[in-house]
Write an enzyme that holds these catalytic residues in place. Structure first.
Site, PDB file in Angstrom:
ATOM      1  NE  ARG A 190      18.616-122.193   7.034  1.00 22.86           N
ATOM      2  CZ  ARG A 190      17.642-121.679   7.777  1.00 22.86           C
ATOM      3  NH1 ARG A 190      16.984-120.623   7.364  1.00 22.86           N
ATOM      4  NH2 ARG A 190      17.309-122.219   8.924  1.00 22.86           N
ATOM      5  NE  ARG A 212      16.373-123.099  14.334  1.00 20.68           N
ATOM      6  CZ  ARG A 212      16.842-122.971  13.107  1.00 20.68           C
ATOM      7  NH1 ARG A 212      17.672-123.872  12.607  1.00 20.68           N
ATOM      8  NH2 ARG A 212      16.492-121.954  12.369  1.00 20.68           N
ATOM      9  CE  LYS A 253      10.592-116.378  10.349  1.00 15.75           C
ATOM     10  NZ  LYS A 253      11.103-117.738  10.453  1.00 15.75           N
ATOM     11  NE  ARG A 296      20.731-120.361  11.008  1.00 14.90           N
ATOM     12  CZ  ARG A 296      19.526-119.816  11.112  1.00 14.90           C
ATOM     13  NH1 ARG A 296      19.086-119.020  10.159  1.00 14.90           N
ATOM     14  NH2 ARG A 296      18.764-120.056  12.145  1.00 14.90           N
ATOM     15  NE  ARG A 314      12.092-117.862  16.857  1.00 14.73           N
ATOM     16  CZ  ARG A 314      12.850-117.465  15.834  1.00 14.73           C
ATOM     17  NH1 ARG A 314      13.107-116.193  15.643  1.00 14.73           N
ATOM     18  NH2 ARG A 314      13.337-118.352  15.001  1.00 14.73           N
TER      19      ARG A 314
HETATM   20  P1  AMP Z   1      16.287-117.351  13.238  1.00 18.66           P
HETATM   21  O1  AMP Z   1      17.450-116.825  12.459  1.00 18.66           O
HETATM   22  O2  AMP Z   1      15.115-116.412  13.226  1.00 18.66           O
HETATM   23  O3  AMP Z   1      15.896-118.753  12.843  1.00 18.66           O
HETATM   24  O4  AMP Z   1      16.750-117.427  14.763  1.00 18.66           O
HETATM   25  C1  AMP Z   1      17.811-118.272  15.163  1.00 18.66           C
HETATM   26  C2  AMP Z   1      17.752-118.530  16.651  1.00 18.66           C
HETATM   27  O5  AMP Z   1      17.903-117.285  17.371  1.00 18.66           O
HETATM   28  C3  AMP Z   1      16.453-119.111  17.171  1.00 18.66           C
HETATM   29  O6  AMP Z   1      16.378-120.528  17.002  1.00 18.66           O
HETATM   30  C4  AMP Z   1      16.506-118.703  18.652  1.00 18.66           C
HETATM   31  O7  AMP Z   1      17.420-119.518  19.354  1.00 18.66           O
HETATM   32  C5  AMP Z   1      17.106-117.309  18.559  1.00 18.66           C
HETATM   33  N1  AMP Z   1      16.041-116.305  18.414  1.00 18.66           N
HETATM   34  C6  AMP Z   1      15.754-115.550  17.319  1.00 18.66           C
HETATM   35  N2  AMP Z   1      14.705-114.754  17.545  1.00 18.66           N
HETATM   36  C7  AMP Z   1      14.295-114.999  18.810  1.00 18.66           C
HETATM   37  C8  AMP Z   1      13.235-114.527  19.619  1.00 18.66           C
HETATM   38  N3  AMP Z   1      12.357-113.629  19.159  1.00 18.66           N
HETATM   39  N4  AMP Z   1      13.129-115.016  20.880  1.00 18.66           N
HETATM   40  C9  AMP Z   1      13.996-115.918  21.359  1.00 18.66           C
HETATM   41  N5  AMP Z   1      15.000-116.434  20.647  1.00 18.66           N
HETATM   42  C10 AMP Z   1      15.153-115.998  19.378  1.00 18.66           C
END
Ligand code: AMP
Length: 194
Positions: free
Chosen positions: A129, A146, A14, A135, A90
């Site tokens: 990745r 996750r 995404k 990361r 989320r």
């Molecule tokens: P992402 O880069 O979108 O995969 O986000 C990485 C991490 O950031 C996630 O696994 C969560 O720990 C945190 N995170 C990102 N967006 C949210 C959200 N909307 N609500 C809560 N935690 C978030």
């Protein structure tokens, strides 16, 4: 003015598509994950708070995440052009909070795009990745956590947006280019031509 939400499991691609789409639409791409990672790198208070949750593969609490997104959505670039929102909402609480915010801003969601791919494909992408980006939350153990949280809390949101008549489904199992084509097709179905 275009308001797009991107939904989908970790590793579905995404982020890549959000950046591409935002550029084509001329709107900011807002990624909550990226905002958190930037804050962690800069060791801000927000970063220190978010770090533990992220490295365990858990959500950062809504009490932190929702106000952070609310503040970003009130900035001028968003008010003028709209947004592509990647990684928010989320869970249902976030979706309800977002609706409330967007009502205040007079900016309804045009489309919520749900990207989907098989679990095998996601694990494959993760391995790829993990080699290119480092990361902390891309280790197999945290990634599986996750994914579990995604299926429990985020996936039900597709029904929420379907009920609101704005869901677009995107097959994300192919190459980035194929996924992009599928995304544009889903947008056309919602009368967004780019
Ligand atoms: P992402 O880069 O979108 O995969 O986000 C990485 C991490 O950031 C996630 O696994 C969560 O720990 C945190 N995170 C990102 N967006 C949210 C959200 N909307 N609500 C809560 N935690 C978030």
């Amino acid at each position: 003015m275009t308001a797009v939400i991107m939904l989908g499991p970790p590793g579905v691609g995404k982020g890549t598509q959000a950046a591409k789409l935002a550029k084509r639409l001329g709107v900011p791409a807002i990624s909550t994950g990226q905002i958190f990672r930037a804050n962690i790198a800069e060791q801000t208070e927000l970063g220190q708070l978010a770090d533990g949750y992220i490295s365990r593969g858990e959500f950062v609490p809504d009490s932190v995440t929702i106000p952070m997104v609310a503040a970003r959505l009130q900035e001028e670039d968003v008010r003028e052009h709209g947004f592509v929102l990647d990684g928010f909402p989320r869970n249902l609480e976030q979706a309800l909070a977002l609706d409330e915010l967007l009502t205040e801003l007079g900016m309804p969601v045009d489309v919520a795009l749900e990207f989907s791919a098989s679990r095998e494909r996601l694990l494959e992408r993760l391995a790829n990745r993990a080699q290119h980006e480092s990361r902390a939350d891309d280790t197999p153990e945290v990634f599986l956590r996750r994914l579990k949280v995604y299926y429990e809390l985020t996936e039900p949101l597709s029904k929420y947006y379907e009920d609101h008549g704005v869901l677009g489904v995107v097959d994300a199992s192919g190459s980035a280019e194929e996924v992009g084509d599928n995304m544009y097709e889903a947008l056309r179905k919602r009368n967004i031509y780019i």
